[in-house]
Design a protein around this motif. Structure first.
Motif: not given
Ligand code: FES
Length: 107
Positions: A25, A38-42, A44-47, A49, A85, A87
């Protein structure tokens, strides 16, 4: 350096040099590869990526862990057994040449 190729939903390929230890990511974002948000920056709080690991690379990349699978349930595109994911995929020398496919949309 580790090479990663991103294949867009339309089939366009972008190959970039990545730093060892960087995620798939972060490497996409750093190289302006479209198709990974990559909204949450890695964290693992979004999907946003979401990617599909190329068939030739699934064994080398390994399986996703349970938490990752749960987060992928929120992905906007179809989730398959190759879904990860991005990230959560860290680039190691063993992944030099990795190919990932990108979904049609992330949001
Ligand atoms: S960047 Fe948000 S889950 Fe991978």
């Amino acid at each position: 350096m580790v090479k990663v190729t991103y294949v867009s939903h339309d089939g366009d390929k972008t190959t970039v040099d990545a730093e060892e230890g960087a995620s798939v990511m972060h490497t996409a974002i750093a190289n302006d590869v479209e198709g990974i948000v990559g909204e949450c920056g890695g964290a693992m709080m979004c999907a946003t990526c979401h990617c599909y690991v190329d068939d030739a690379w699934t064994a080398a990349v390994g399986v996703r862990h349970d938490e990752e699978g749960e987060m992928l349930e929120g992905a906007s595109a179809e989730v398959t057994e190759r879904s990860r994911l991005s990230c959560q995929i860290k680039l190691t020398p063993e992944l030099d040449g990795l190919v990932v496919h990108l979904p049609e949309d992330q949001i």
